[in-house]
Design an enzyme around this catalytic site. Structure first.
Site, PDB file in Angstrom:
ATOM      1  N   GLY A  44       0.764  -1.237   0.000  1.00  0.00           N
ATOM      2  CA  GLY A  44       0.000   0.000   0.000  1.00  0.00           C
ATOM      3  C   GLY A  44       0.791   1.281   0.000  1.00  0.00           C
ATOM      4  O   GLY A  44       0.213   2.364  -0.170  1.00  0.00           O
ATOM      5  N   ARG A  71       3.042  -1.512  -6.022  1.00  0.00           N
ATOM      6  CA  ARG A  71       3.151  -0.225  -6.702  1.00  0.00           C
ATOM      7  C   ARG A  71       4.484   0.466  -6.407  1.00  0.00           C
ATOM      8  O   ARG A  71       5.123   1.020  -7.305  1.00  0.00           O
ATOM      9  CB  ARG A  71       1.985   0.671  -6.264  1.00  0.00           C
ATOM     10  CG  ARG A  71       1.880   1.986  -7.033  1.00  0.00           C
ATOM     11  CD  ARG A  71       0.873   2.917  -6.352  1.00  0.00           C
ATOM     12  NE  ARG A  71      -0.393   2.283  -6.064  1.00  0.00           N
ATOM     13  CZ  ARG A  71      -1.446   2.304  -6.876  1.00  0.00           C
ATOM     14  NH1 ARG A  71      -1.377   2.947  -8.027  1.00  0.00           N
ATOM     15  NH2 ARG A  71      -2.571   1.701  -6.530  1.00  0.00           N
ATOM     16  N   ARG A  94      -6.105   3.250 -15.925  1.00  0.00           N
ATOM     17  CA  ARG A  94      -6.106   3.993 -14.667  1.00  0.00           C
ATOM     18  C   ARG A  94      -6.709   5.394 -14.784  1.00  0.00           C
ATOM     19  O   ARG A  94      -7.496   5.790 -13.912  1.00  0.00           O
ATOM     20  CB  ARG A  94      -4.694   4.072 -14.077  1.00  0.00           C
ATOM     21  CG  ARG A  94      -4.119   2.730 -13.637  1.00  0.00           C
ATOM     22  CD  ARG A  94      -2.833   2.882 -12.830  1.00  0.00           C
ATOM     23  NE  ARG A  94      -3.125   3.492 -11.545  1.00  0.00           N
ATOM     24  CZ  ARG A  94      -2.834   4.739 -11.232  1.00  0.00           C
ATOM     25  NH1 ARG A  94      -2.243   5.542 -12.108  1.00  0.00           N
ATOM     26  NH2 ARG A  94      -3.134   5.214 -10.046  1.00  0.00           N
ATOM     27  N   TYR A 138      -9.889   5.343 -12.415  1.00  0.00           N
ATOM     28  CA  TYR A 138      -9.616   5.969 -11.119  1.00  0.00           C
ATOM     29  C   TYR A 138      -9.466   7.486 -11.190  1.00  0.00           C
ATOM     30  O   TYR A 138      -9.151   8.117 -10.186  1.00  0.00           O
ATOM     31  CB  TYR A 138      -8.307   5.412 -10.532  1.00  0.00           C
ATOM     32  CG  TYR A 138      -8.270   3.932 -10.321  1.00  0.00           C
ATOM     33  CD1 TYR A 138      -9.203   3.287  -9.509  1.00  0.00           C
ATOM     34  CD2 TYR A 138      -7.278   3.161 -10.921  1.00  0.00           C
ATOM     35  CE1 TYR A 138      -9.146   1.917  -9.312  1.00  0.00           C
ATOM     36  CE2 TYR A 138      -7.213   1.791 -10.726  1.00  0.00           C
ATOM     37  CZ  TYR A 138      -8.149   1.179  -9.922  1.00  0.00           C
ATOM     38  OH  TYR A 138      -8.085  -0.174  -9.721  1.00  0.00           O
ATOM     39  N   CYS A 159     -13.778   3.782 -28.918  1.00  0.00           N
ATOM     40  CA  CYS A 159     -15.037   4.480 -29.207  1.00  0.00           C
ATOM     41  C   CYS A 159     -15.806   4.821 -27.929  1.00  0.00           C
ATOM     42  O   CYS A 159     -16.973   4.462 -27.774  1.00  0.00           O
ATOM     43  CB  CYS A 159     -15.898   3.648 -30.151  1.00  0.00           C
ATOM     44  SG  CYS A 159     -16.248   1.990 -29.550  1.00  0.00           S
TER      45      CYS A 159
END
EC number: 4.1.1.20
Length: 415
Positions: free
Chosen positions: A239, A276, A312, A316, A342
């Site tokens: 995290g 990450r 992303r 998000y 599209c």
């Protein structure tokens, strides 16, 4: 460290010009830096030196075999959430004894395979999963090592889609129910309780939520010890955030130092599941401008990458930095960077001041995590190539999909 930098007015990945990669492999292409991946992993490992620990890379962040192999060579463990991820780790040379199996929906086949190869432990997320694992382990005549994923009800202060530590989230066992589930686990003859686990969310940029969760878990560990249930490892999940724009997340060393200071001599192995923070800034998505479209209300740079390549921003509302591979000495215009899909939601960036021309190369930064792994074949578009840079060497660690491969598994109806 930033392994993407300008030299003579051109953007490089380590010792390789991104324009050279585009010429050889085409666009769109994900480009990863081995040096950055290794440095980020070592930041965790070095901060944990002198105490028992396991740094398990979260495979969901980037599951490319080349990336996993780089980490396996460093001795990393791996955090997985499916049998598919387990098989990737094994194919990449990962040690199954350093694998933690997370996820709320483990199937019987998932459990069997993980027990057969000997994973480090299962992060169990419900009482129902605990009972299923007991039955599967009994069928195989083995003991399954378990750690309960405890939901500490801590607000991670991040995007709601990636916040996982609140009562209303689907993950883990509520902390006020955990002692009863641990007691049940201790009764089951084919389970071995070894740890406690939590993961409160992703892209956290402050230490306070981590430390709040830690204090609650340590209290649980002490209460369990009082009931004769010994905990050997403390898994604090992942995290830790990264810088996409102007965030100032803690460094891995500062984070781990704060954790170690609060253990107060407890004999616990520390487990972390970073994803990450290891790979996000190790990667860029390389794309080329197809058209510049000027309207009364907007200027659009239509590029050959799209939301199927990098979702992303659309999913998000994530801000991704965009840099020209060869910046132009001209007045910039304000563009929305959009793809060929599209949908109006097909964008990579909005309102960016860039001097552009048709054919220019752009690098979407911080794309090494949750980029390719979340890509799709929407609009029957082949997924991008992936290239790993090692100094002045380039390795195509995934070739671009061909059109024929997109429907190779399909068939027509019989006549």
């Amino acid at each position: 460290m930033d392994t993407f930098s300008y030299r003579d007015a051109e953007l490089f990945a380590e010792g390789v010009a991104l324009s050279r990669i585009a010429e050889r492999f085409g666009t769109p292409t994900y480009v990863y830096s081995r040096a950055h991946i290794e440095a980020q992993y070592r930041a965790y490992a070095d901060a944990l030196a002198g105490m028992p620990h396991l740094v398990c890379f979260a495979v969901k962040a980037n599951s490319n075999l080349g990336v996993l192999n780089v980490l396996a060579r460093l001795g990393a463990g791996f955090d997985i959430v499916s049998r598919g991820e387990l098989e990737r780790v094994l194919a990449a040379g990962g040690d199954p004894a350093k694998v933690v199996f997370s996820g709320v929906g483990k199937t019987r086949d998932d459990m069997r395979r993980a027990l057969e190869v000997g994973v480090h432990c299962f992060n169990v997320e419900s009482g129902e999963e605990l009972e299923r694992l007991q039955r599967v382990a009994a069928e195989l005549g083995v003991k399954a090592p378990v750690s309960l994923r405890v939901n500490p009800d801590v607000d991670a202060q991040t995007h709601p889609y990636i916040s996982t530590g609140l009562k209303e989230n689907k993950f883990g066992i509520a902390i006020d129910e955990a002692e009863a589930v641990y007691a049940r686990a201790a009764e089951l003859d084919h389970l071995e309780v070894i740890g406690v686990d939590c993961h409160i969310g992703s892209q956290l940029t402050q230490l306070e939520p981590f430390l709040d969760a830690l204090e609650r878990l340590l209290g649980l560990v002490d209460r369990l010890a009082g009931k004769g249930i010994g905990i050997r490892h403390l898994d604090l999940g992942g995290g830790l955030g990264v810088r996409y724009r102007d965030e100032q997340p803690p460094l891995a060393g500062d984070y781990i130092r704060a954790i170690r200071e609060r253990l107060h001599g407890r004999d616990l192995t520390l487990v972390f599941e970073p994803g990450r923070s290891i790979v996000a800034n190790a990667g860029v998505l390389l794309t080329r401008v197809e058209y510049l479209k000027h309207t009364e209300h907007k200027d659009f740079a239509i590029v050959d990458a799209a939301m199927n390549d990098l979702i992303r921003p659309a999913l998000y509302q994530a801000w991704m930095d965009v840099q020209a591979v060869r910046p132009r000495d001209a007045a910039p215009r304000r563009y929305d960077l959009v793809g060929p899909i599209c949908e109006t939601g097909d964008f990579l960036a909005k309102d960016r001041d860039l001097a552009l021309a048709e054919g220019d190369l752009l690098a979407v930064r911080s794309a090494g995590a949750y980029g390719f792994v979340m890509s799709s074949n929407y609009n029957t578009r082949g997924r991008a190539a992936e290239v790993l840079v090692d100094g002045e060497q380039t390795h195509e660690v995934r070739r671009r999909e061909t059109v024929q491969e997109l429907y190779a598994g399909e068939s027509l109806l019989p006549q």
